[in-house]
Design a protein around this motif. Sequence first.
Motif, PDB file in Angstrom:
ATOM      1  N   VAL A 177       0.826  -1.221   0.000  1.00 36.12           N
ATOM      2  CA  VAL A 177       0.000   0.000   0.000  1.00 36.12           C
ATOM      3  C   VAL A 177       0.858   1.269   0.000  1.00 36.12           C
ATOM      4  O   VAL A 177       1.865   1.346   0.715  1.00 36.12           O
ATOM      5  N   ILE A 178       0.440   2.267  -0.786  1.00 36.25           N
ATOM      6  CA  ILE A 178       1.018   3.617  -0.711  1.00 36.25           C
ATOM      7  C   ILE A 178       0.014   4.493   0.037  1.00 36.25           C
ATOM      8  O   ILE A 178      -1.180   4.490  -0.295  1.00 36.25           O
ATOM      9  N   VAL A 179       0.493   5.252   1.030  1.00 41.23           N
ATOM     10  CA  VAL A 179      -0.378   6.222   1.719  1.00 41.23           C
ATOM     11  C   VAL A 179       0.254   7.605   1.569  1.00 41.23           C
ATOM     12  O   VAL A 179       1.397   7.831   1.993  1.00 41.23           O
ATOM     13  N   THR A 180      -0.484   8.550   0.992  1.00 43.79           N
ATOM     14  CA  THR A 180       0.031   9.919   0.853  1.00 43.79           C
ATOM     15  C   THR A 180      -0.459  10.777   2.023  1.00 43.79           C
ATOM     16  O   THR A 180      -1.463  10.461   2.659  1.00 43.79           O
ATOM     17  N   GLY A 181       0.257  11.841   2.310  1.00 47.38           N
ATOM     18  CA  GLY A 181      -0.103  12.721   3.428  1.00 47.38           C
ATOM     19  C   GLY A 181      -0.078  11.956   4.739  1.00 47.38           C
ATOM     20  O   GLY A 181      -0.916  12.163   5.613  1.00 47.38           O
ATOM     21  N   GLN A 197       7.005   9.738  -9.595  1.00 48.25           N
ATOM     22  CA  GLN A 197       8.139   8.943  -9.094  1.00 48.25           C
ATOM     23  C   GLN A 197       7.799   8.172  -7.825  1.00 48.25           C
ATOM     24  O   GLN A 197       8.302   7.065  -7.623  1.00 48.25           O
ATOM     25  N   VAL A 198       6.964   8.737  -6.973  1.00 53.97           N
ATOM     26  CA  VAL A 198       6.588   8.034  -5.741  1.00 53.97           C
ATOM     27  C   VAL A 198       5.989   6.671  -6.106  1.00 53.97           C
ATOM     28  O   VAL A 198       6.326   5.648  -5.510  1.00 53.97           O
ATOM     29  N   VAL A 199       5.121   6.663  -7.106  1.00 50.91           N
ATOM     30  CA  VAL A 199       4.445   5.422  -7.487  1.00 50.91           C
ATOM     31  C   VAL A 199       5.441   4.424  -8.087  1.00 50.91           C
ATOM     32  O   VAL A 199       5.458   3.248  -7.691  1.00 50.91           O
ATOM     33  N   THR A 200       6.295   4.897  -9.001  1.00 51.55           N
ATOM     34  CA  THR A 200       7.230   3.943  -9.624  1.00 51.55           C
ATOM     35  C   THR A 200       8.236   3.418  -8.602  1.00 51.55           C
ATOM     36  O   THR A 200       8.511   2.219  -8.561  1.00 51.55           O
ATOM     37  N   LYS A 201       8.746   4.311  -7.743  1.00 49.09           N
ATOM     38  CA  LYS A 201       9.696   3.870  -6.718  1.00 49.09           C
ATOM     39  C   LYS A 201       9.037   2.899  -5.750  1.00 49.09           C
ATOM     40  O   LYS A 201       9.616   1.881  -5.376  1.00 49.09           O
ATOM     41  N   ILE A 205      -4.327  12.610  -9.895  1.00 46.53           N
ATOM     42  CA  ILE A 205      -4.517  12.039 -11.232  1.00 46.53           C
ATOM     43  C   ILE A 205      -3.196  11.457 -11.735  1.00 46.53           C
ATOM     44  O   ILE A 205      -3.155  10.396 -12.358  1.00 46.53           O
ATOM     45  N   THR A 206      -2.105  12.187 -11.474  1.00 49.45           N
ATOM     46  CA  THR A 206      -0.782  11.735 -11.906  1.00 49.45           C
ATOM     47  C   THR A 206      -0.432  10.402 -11.256  1.00 49.45           C
ATOM     48  O   THR A 206       0.028   9.463 -11.927  1.00 49.45           O
ATOM     49  N   MET A 207      -0.651  10.294  -9.949  1.00 47.84           N
ATOM     50  CA  MET A 207      -0.324   9.053  -9.241  1.00 47.84           C
ATOM     51  C   MET A 207      -1.226   7.908  -9.704  1.00 47.84           C
ATOM     52  O   MET A 207      -0.789   6.766  -9.856  1.00 47.84           O
ATOM     53  N   THR A 208      -2.489   8.238  -9.946  1.00 44.60           N
ATOM     54  CA  THR A 208      -3.432   7.217 -10.420  1.00 44.60           C
ATOM     55  C   THR A 208      -2.985   6.667 -11.765  1.00 44.60           C
ATOM     56  O   THR A 208      -2.943   5.452 -11.974  1.00 44.60           O
TER      57      THR A 208
END
Length: 261
Positions: free
Chosen positions: A3-7, A67-71, A114-117
Amino acid sequence: KRVIVTGASTGIGEQIAYHLARMGAHLVVTARTEAKLKKVISECLKLGAASAHFIPGTMEDLVFAEQVVTKAGKLMGGLDMLILNHIAPVNLRFFNGDVASIRKVMDINFFSYITMTSAALPMLKVTNGSIVVVSSIAGKLITPLIADYSAAKFALDGFYSSLQKELQLMNVNISITLCILGFINTDSAVKSLSGIVENITPSPKEECAVEIIKGGALRQKVIAYPSSIYISMWNPIRTIQEYFILLTYNIDNITRNQQFS
Ligand SMILES: NC(=O)C1=CN([C@@H]2O[C@H](COP(=O)(O)OP(=O)(O)OC[C@H]3O[C@@H](n4cnc5c(N)ncnc54)[C@H](OP(=O)(O)O)[C@@H]3O)[C@@H](O)[C@H]2O)C=CC1
Ligand SMILES: CC(C)CCC[C@@H](C)[C@H]1CC[C@H]2[C@@H]3C(=O)C=C4C[C@@H](O)CC[C@]4(C)[C@H]3CC[C@]12C
């Protein structure tokens, strides 16, 4: 689950990370403040996370958002759930003509989502994964002093409700959960509402985080917390009209001619 959690350095996002850690998830958390993120991941590891990493940076930078998503995908070897939760700090004030600041809020609160999605969709297709979008009652009805914030939250509803229909039409098994929240007792919300909004008791961020995770895990289209706000977002005319509008579309033609990226 991965899972990625932002904020996730504070507030509801931090609580989401802790609950997922207790459930033994692999976690990548992000926000701007590195020192806070370090504390969050060490707490996550104590609570039982299978792994926990942080990627610091600002969502004003859409390259960073991607980059957060790819990393994260590389760190965890794939992705099951993307939890989009961060927001720019809110200034409750009358609109003063400052368009540049609205654009900045839209970048952080909308375009980075939208970018991360978009970066996550290929990975989520592989895992039949989930996208969880944290929104607000202020994305369903209006109040003064938060025109920028409200614009971004309404935009999220427009985009993700539409994307939800498209995924359904293309038989792509990725769930999208829109979370409609009322006033929650995070430090930032309590602070910015003090002296402005009276007679509303905020709901606890810990329980809020659990409801958000539950909604995502159960692949619900929308959740409301606290449940008392369900009534304010109930819009039967919208639901009925959306249904009839879809009936006028030539779905066979559309699905034959369109590729879902
Ligand atoms: N609290 C409430 O009453 C309500 C909250 N919500 C929604 O819940 C979600 C969480 O709210 P809440 O927990 O109160 O928010 P907080 O203000 O507590 O936390 C916001 C998070 O976003 C991060 N952030 C701020 N600016 C940026 C940036 N430029 N780039 C990347 N990350 C950033 C912050 O960390 P850092 O500063 O380190 O970057 C922090 O981790 C939001 O989507 C909000 O709209 C909805 C309704 C009510
Ligand atoms: C429907 C009614 C029962 C309750 C209405 C309550 C109204 C007044 C509540 C519900 C959701 C609230 C806003 C929100 O979504 C999130 C934030 C972020 C925080 O950092 C600063 C405060 C802010 C803008 C809240 C402002 C007040 C709002 C509109």
